[in-house]
Scaffold this active site. Structure first.
Site, PDB file in Angstrom:
ATOM      1  N   HIS A  18       1.084  -1.167   0.002  1.00  0.00           N
ATOM      2  CA  HIS A  18       0.026   0.109  -0.015  1.00  0.00           C
ATOM      3  C   HIS A  18       1.038   1.425   0.060  1.00  0.00           C
ATOM      4  O   HIS A  18       2.143   1.200   0.049  1.00  0.00           O
ATOM      5  CB  HIS A  18      -0.768  -0.050   1.058  1.00  0.00           C
ATOM      6  CG  HIS A  18      -0.307  -0.211   2.829  1.00  0.00           C
ATOM      7  ND1 HIS A  18       0.574   0.901   2.971  1.00  0.00           N
ATOM      8  CD2 HIS A  18      -0.272  -1.154   3.334  1.00  0.00           C
ATOM      9  CE1 HIS A  18       0.718   0.517   4.181  1.00  0.00           C
ATOM     10  NE2 HIS A  18       0.557  -0.703   4.548  1.00  0.00           N
ATOM     11  N   HIS A  21       4.024   1.314   2.252  1.00  0.00           N
ATOM     12  CA  HIS A  21       5.362   0.768   1.681  1.00  0.00           C
ATOM     13  C   HIS A  21       5.957   1.591   0.181  1.00  0.00           C
ATOM     14  O   HIS A  21       7.253   1.726   0.037  1.00  0.00           O
ATOM     15  CB  HIS A  21       4.941  -0.539   0.716  1.00  0.00           C
ATOM     16  CG  HIS A  21       4.183  -1.374   1.768  1.00  0.00           C
ATOM     17  ND1 HIS A  21       2.854  -1.976   1.684  1.00  0.00           N
ATOM     18  CD2 HIS A  21       4.646  -1.796   3.148  1.00  0.00           C
ATOM     19  CE1 HIS A  21       2.810  -2.622   2.858  1.00  0.00           C
ATOM     20  NE2 HIS A  21       3.617  -2.360   3.807  1.00  0.00           N
ATOM     21  N   CYS A 137       0.366 -11.923  20.561  1.00  0.00           N
ATOM     22  CA  CYS A 137      -0.427 -11.575  19.756  1.00  0.00           C
ATOM     23  C   CYS A 137       0.200 -11.886  18.260  1.00  0.00           C
ATOM     24  O   CYS A 137       1.197 -11.666  18.046  1.00  0.00           O
ATOM     25  CB  CYS A 137      -0.722  -9.993  19.427  1.00  0.00           C
ATOM     26  SG  CYS A 137      -1.394  -9.659  18.049  1.00  0.00           S
ATOM     27  N   CYS A 140       0.739  -9.283  15.660  1.00  0.00           N
ATOM     28  CA  CYS A 140       2.138  -8.368  16.067  1.00  0.00           C
ATOM     29  C   CYS A 140       3.214  -9.343  16.063  1.00  0.00           C
ATOM     30  O   CYS A 140       4.294  -8.954  15.991  1.00  0.00           O
ATOM     31  CB  CYS A 140       1.797  -7.818  17.402  1.00  0.00           C
ATOM     32  SG  CYS A 140       0.550  -6.596  17.262  1.00  0.00           S
ATOM     33  N   CYS A 161      -5.787  -7.644  21.498  1.00  0.00           N
ATOM     34  CA  CYS A 161      -4.590  -6.899  21.324  1.00  0.00           C
ATOM     35  C   CYS A 161      -5.192  -5.516  20.855  1.00  0.00           C
ATOM     36  O   CYS A 161      -5.871  -5.108  20.270  1.00  0.00           O
ATOM     37  CB  CYS A 161      -3.873  -7.196  19.888  1.00  0.00           C
ATOM     38  SG  CYS A 161      -2.592  -6.224  19.073  1.00  0.00           S
ATOM     39  N   HIS A 164      -4.643  -4.869  17.049  1.00  0.00           N
ATOM     40  CA  HIS A 164      -5.391  -5.779  15.988  1.00  0.00           C
ATOM     41  C   HIS A 164      -6.966  -5.872  16.655  1.00  0.00           C
ATOM     42  O   HIS A 164      -7.733  -6.483  16.060  1.00  0.00           O
ATOM     43  CB  HIS A 164      -4.739  -6.871  15.992  1.00  0.00           C
ATOM     44  CG  HIS A 164      -3.456  -6.797  15.129  1.00  0.00           C
ATOM     45  ND1 HIS A 164      -2.303  -6.624  15.732  1.00  0.00           N
ATOM     46  CD2 HIS A 164      -3.232  -6.639  13.697  1.00  0.00           C
ATOM     47  CE1 HIS A 164      -1.448  -6.697  14.708  1.00  0.00           C
ATOM     48  NE2 HIS A 164      -1.990  -6.500  13.822  1.00  0.00           N
ATOM     49  N   LYS A 318      -6.340   8.799  10.333  1.00  0.00           N
ATOM     50  CA  LYS A 318      -5.339   7.644   9.914  1.00  0.00           C
ATOM     51  C   LYS A 318      -6.341   6.943   8.813  1.00  0.00           C
ATOM     52  O   LYS A 318      -7.452   7.105   8.797  1.00  0.00           O
ATOM     53  CB  LYS A 318      -5.612   6.496  11.025  1.00  0.00           C
ATOM     54  CG  LYS A 318      -4.081   6.323  11.670  1.00  0.00           C
ATOM     55  CD  LYS A 318      -4.212   5.253  13.040  1.00  0.00           C
ATOM     56  CE  LYS A 318      -3.355   4.170  12.483  1.00  0.00           C
ATOM     57  NZ  LYS A 318      -3.081   3.404  13.828  1.00  0.00           N
ATOM     58  N   LYS A 321      -9.268   1.046   5.681  1.00  0.00           N
ATOM     59  CA  LYS A 321     -10.099   0.315   4.759  1.00  0.00           C
ATOM     60  C   LYS A 321     -11.402   0.397   5.367  1.00  0.00           C
ATOM     61  O   LYS A 321     -12.317   0.788   4.548  1.00  0.00           O
ATOM     62  CB  LYS A 321      -9.871  -1.151   4.669  1.00  0.00           C
ATOM     63  CG  LYS A 321      -8.394  -1.641   3.912  1.00  0.00           C
ATOM     64  CD  LYS A 321      -8.757  -1.757   2.375  1.00  0.00           C
ATOM     65  CE  LYS A 321      -7.626  -1.896   1.564  1.00  0.00           C
ATOM     66  NZ  LYS A 321      -7.721  -1.401   0.115  1.00  0.00           N
TER      67      LYS A 321
HETATM   68 ZN   LIG Z   1      -1.639  -7.251  17.586  1.00  0.00          ZN
END
Ligand SMILES: [Zn+2]
Length: 693
Positions: A18, A21, A137, A140, A161, A164, A318, A321
Site C-alpha cells: 500500500h 510501502h 499476539c 504482531c 490486542c 489488532h 488515519k 479500509k
Molecule cells: Zn496485535
C-alpha cells in the site's frame, strides 16, 4: 572506499503493498539516486519478511504452502516496484531481499551462533534457555505486557490486542531468550555518543526514555510445534527463531554476512553499515533490538536509523479500509505520473512527521508546482529559444558595445547575480537533501523556479524580440533561463528522474542528469550555439474536476449490485465512508448537476430470473410515472414499498437492464460488509417532484 547502503524495512508478506510501502521505497530510491549521482557506490535494499505464524495461517486459509503464499504477495510487490519505476530495471533497488533465500538462512544461523557464544556487557551469556508464559499476539508476532493489551470484558476471556483488536493467545513454552536486559546502558551510551544514530531528535528521545525504563529479556524462539514456518535454531531444530531476529538480520545477510558467495558478489565489508529507513511503528525493533543483537555479535552498528511519519488522509485521520479513506495504488498508477507522486510524497511530508495525502492535493500540487511551475518555466524558455533564436542556445554574454542598450531595458547586465543566486540555492539544496530535509530542499529548488520566472517576466523577451538592437539582451535572458533549467534538472533528478531526463534532452544535452554531480555544476557550461531538442510539455495539466469525478465514482461491486450476468442496478450508494467523512470536496455547481426529486412508489414487483432487481413505477410529479429498476429485491418486499416516498436521481441517462428501460435511480444508504441498502425517505410530508438541493 566511497560507498553507501540504504534500506527500507522488509515488508511482512501477509498483506498486499500500500501507500506506506510505496512511500518508504520512494524515499530510499531518491536517496540512492542522489548518492549515485555523486559517484558514490550505492546499494539499495528492499524486500519481504516471509516467516512466522501469520503467513503460515494465511497460507492455510488460501490453501497454499507458506512459500507459495509469500510468492503470491511478492508478485504484487514486484508489480508495484515495476509500475512505479523502483525496481532494478528502472535504476531502483539493487536487491529485493526475501528471507526465504537459502543464503539468508545461512547468515541468520551464523549470527545466532555468534550471539550464543557471546557474553553480555555484564558478563552473562547473551542467549539462555528459559520458559516463557505470556499473552501473545500472532498478528504482531510479539508477547504483550499488561499495558499493551485490552483487558477482557468477561472474566476468563483472553485479553485483546490494542492494535489488532483480536484475542491474544496464552503461550507457555520453552524458549531461548536474548538477555536484552543487560544492554540498556550500552545502548544509552550509543545514543549519547552518536546523536545522529536515531533520527529525528524526538524519536531518539523516545528510544532513550524507553531504555531508561529498563529492558526485559527477549524471547527469541518458539517451539517448532507452535511455529514451524521459520528458520530453525542452530543445533536445536525443535526451536524456530523469533521472526524479528530472522527479519532484522536480512540487512546483513543480503550483502554477504555468513555467506561467502554473497560476500563476493555484493560485499558486507564494502557496504555495511546501512542507513535504515523505518516507519515510526517499528522503531523499537530497529533502534533497540537490532543494535543489541549486533553489539552482542560484535558487529558494527548501523550508520543511522531514520524514522518517518505516517500518511494521514486530508482531514488528518488515519487511513483505513474501514473508513474508506485509503489511497489506492492502482488509482495513483492510472491517473498520476510517477514523478508527480514522488514529488508530492517528498514535498508534502516534512520528513519524520506525519503527512496528509489526498488525490485532490496531489492534483493541485501537480498543477501548481509542476505544470505551472517547473514545467511551464521549461516550455516557455525552450519555446522562446526555438522561436527567437532558431532553436540554438544563445550567448550568455552581452558584448561591451551593447551593455548600455541592455541596461536601458532593466535586464541585469551582471551575470554573476543570477549565477550567485543559483549557486547558493544549490549548496542549500544539497545540504538539506543530505539531511533528508526533502521538503525544504524542494522549496529551495522552487525558489530558483520563481526567481527565473520573474526574471523572464520582467525582461519581457517578446518585446526585446521586436528590437534588432536588443538581440543580445534577449539572448542573455534566455541563456540564463536555459542554464538554470540545466541546473534544476540535475538537482531534481533524484526526485523526478523522468522529468529531469526529459528537460535535459529538450535542452539538447548529451548524457543524463543522472551522471552529473550537483556539487560540480559550474555556471555557464551550457554551450552557446548548441541545438535544443523538440519542445514538449513535461507535466501536462490535470483536469481536476474530471479526474476527481472518475476517482470518486464507485467501482467496487457491492452485494446490491447484480452479478456479472446482470448489469449493475440503479441504486445510488451513500457508503459508510461517506457517512464518516468526505475525502474530497466538490463545488456547489457539481452538486447542482444532479437532479434529485421526491418520488412516490406507485407499484413494485419482482422481475422473473433477476433475483436482485425490483421493477418500480415512481411518480415524480411528471405526466407519466418513471419506470425504475433497483437492485434491492433481496432486502425489500415489493408490497411494502408501495406508497413510500423516495429520492430519485431524475436526470440520470436512461439505461436498459434485462431488456427494460430504467429511467432514474433510487437513492439509498449502504452499510455493512455486504452493502445492505436502506432507501432514503422523508419523515415530513412533501409533494412528489420537489427538488432536493
Ligand atoms: Zn496485535
Amino acid at each position: 572506499m566511497n560507498t553507501f547502503y540504504v534500506t527500507t524495512p522488509i515488508y511482512y508478506a501477509n498483506s498486499l503493498p500500500h501507500l506506506g510501502h510505496l512511500y518508504t521505497m520512494i524515499v530510499a530510491d531518491t536517496i540512492s539516486r542522489a548518492k549515485r549521482q555523486r559517484s558514490i557506490d550505492t546499494y539499495f535494499l528492499t524486500g519481504t519478511d516471509e516467516h512466522g505464524i501469520n503467513i503460515e495461517r494465511a497460507a492455510q486459509k488460501a490453501g497454499r504452502t507458506p512459500k507459495e503464499q509469500a510468492d503470491y504477495v511478492v508478485s504484487y510487490y514486484k508489480k508495484m516496484t515495476s509500475e512505479f519505476g523502483l525496481d532494478t530495471a528502472h535504476g531502483g533497488y539493487d536487491i529485493f531481499m526475501r528471507t526465504t533465500e537459502p543464503f539468508h538462512y545461512q547468515g541468520v544461523s551464523e549470527l545466532w551462533r555468534r550471539i550464543a557464544k557471546a557474553k553480555t556487557p555484564k558478563g552473562n551469556d547473551a542467549i539462555y534457555k528459559g520458559h516463557y508464559e505470556g499473552w501473545f499476539c500472532a498478528a504482531c508476532a510479539e508477547y504483550k505486557t499488561e499495558d499493551e493489551y485490552q483487558k477482557p470484558k468477561n472474566e476468563g476471556d483472553p485479553p485483546t490486542c490494542l492494535i489488532h483488536d483480536t484475542p491474544l493467545d496464552r503461550v507457555s513454552e520453552e524458549s531461548y531468550f536474548f538477555r536484552l536486559s543487560d544492554y540498556d546502558e550500552a545502548l544509552l551510551s550509543v545514543l549519547e555518543e552518536r546523536p545522529d544514530f536515531v533520527r529525528p531528535d524526538y524519536r531518539r528521545n523516545e528510544v532513550a526514555s524507553f531504555l531508561r525504563g529498563g529492558l526485559q529479556d527477549l524471547s527469541v524462539s518458539r517451539l517448532k510445534t507452535s511455529v514451524s514456518w521459520g528458520i530453525p535454531v542452530p543445533d536445536d531444530p525443535a526451536h524456530t527463531m523469533y521472526v524479528w531476529f530472522d527479519a532484522l538480520t536480512n540487512y546483513i545477510t543480503a550483502i554477504g554476512f555468513g555467506n561467502e558467495e554473497r560476500q563476493k558478489v555484493v560485499g558486507f565489508d564494502k557496504y555495511w553499515p546501512a542507513l535504515h529507513l523505518v516507519g515510526k511503528d517499528i522503531l523499537r525493533f530497529h533502534a533497540v533490538y537490532w543494535p543489541a543483537f549486533l553489539l552482542a555479535a560484535g558487529i558494527e552498528l548501523p550508520r543511522a536509523i531514520v524514522a518517518h511519519g505516517m500518511w494521514l488522509d486530508p482531514n488528518g485521520r488515519k487511513m483505513s479500509k474501514t473508513l474508506g479513506n485509503t489511497i489506492e495504488l492502482d488509482i495513483l498508477q492510472k491517473y498520476f505520473s510517477i514523478d508527480s507522486i514522488r514529488y508530492f510524497c517528498l514535498r508534502e511530508m516534512v520528513f519524520g512527521q506525519d503527512g496528509r495525502f489526498g488525490y485532490e492535493g496531489l492534483i493541485d500540487r501537480a498543477n501548481s508546482d509542476l505544470a505551472s511551475g517547473w514545467g511551464n518555466l521549461s516550455s516557455r524558455t525552450l519555446t522562446m529559444i526555438a522561436r527567437y533564436c532558431d532553436s540554438r542556445i544563445p550567448s550568455g554574454v552581452i558584448p561591451e558595445d551593447k551593455l548600455l542598450l541592455a541596461k536601458r531595458t532593466g535586464v541585469d547586465t551582471d551575470e554573476t547575480t543570477v549565477a550567485g543566486f543559483i549557486e547558493l540555492a544549490r549548496d542549500q539544496f544539497v545540504h538539506q537533501f543530505d539531511n533528508l530535509a526533502f521538503s525544504k530542499a524542494l522549496e529551495t529548488a522552487w525558489s530558483v523556479v520563481a526567481r527565473v520566472d520573474k526574471m523572464i517576466t520582467d525582461a519581457k523577451p517578446w518585446d526585446l524580440a521586436k528590437d534588432e538592437n536588443q538581440k543580445q539582451t534577449l539572448g542573455v535572458v534566455l541563456y540564463r533561463a536555459a542554464e538554470s533549467l540545466r541546473w534544476l534538472s540535475v538537482l531534481l533528478y533524484p526526485v523526478m528522474p523522468e522529468a529531469s531526463r526529459a528537460i535535459w534532452k529538450q535542452l539538447g544535452l548529451d548524457g543524463s542528469p543522472a551522471q552529473i554531480d550537483p556539487t560540480q555544476l559550474k555556471w555557464g557550461e551550457l554551450k552557446e550555439g548548441s541545438t535544443i531538442g523538440e519542445v514538449q510539455p513535461v507535466f501536462p495539466r490535470m483536469d481536476k474536476a474530471k479526474i476527481m469525478s472518475e476517482i470518486s465514482a464507485p467501482t467496487e461491486p457491492s452485494a446490491v449490485a447484480p452479478g456479472p450476468s446482470e448489469p449493475s442496478a440503479p441504486v445510488v450508494h451513500a457508503t459508510q465512508a461517506d457517512a464518516v467523512g468526505v475525502t474530497s470536496f466538490i463545488e456547489i455547481d457539481d452538486f447542482a448537476k444532479v437532479d434529485l426529486r421526491v418520488g412516490q412508489v406507485l407499484s413494485a414487483e419482482r422481475i422473473p430470473k433477476a433475483d436482485k432487481l425490483l421493477l418500480m413505477k415512481v411518480d415524480i410529479g411528471e405526466e407519466q410515472p418513471r419506470q425504475i429498476l433497483a437492485g434491492i429485491a433481496q432486502y425489500y418486499e415489493p408490497e411494502k414499498l408501495i406508497g413510500r416516498k423516495v429520492v430519485i436521481v431524475a436526470n440520470l441517462k436512461p439505461r436498459k437492464l434485462r431488456g427494460l428501460e430504467s429511467q432514474g435511480m433510487v437513492v439509498a444508504a449502504s452499510y455493512g460488509e455486504e452493502g445492505r441498502p436502506v432507501i432514503a425517505t422523508f419523515t415530513e410530508d412533501v409533494p412528489n417532484g420537489a427538488r432536493l438541493k
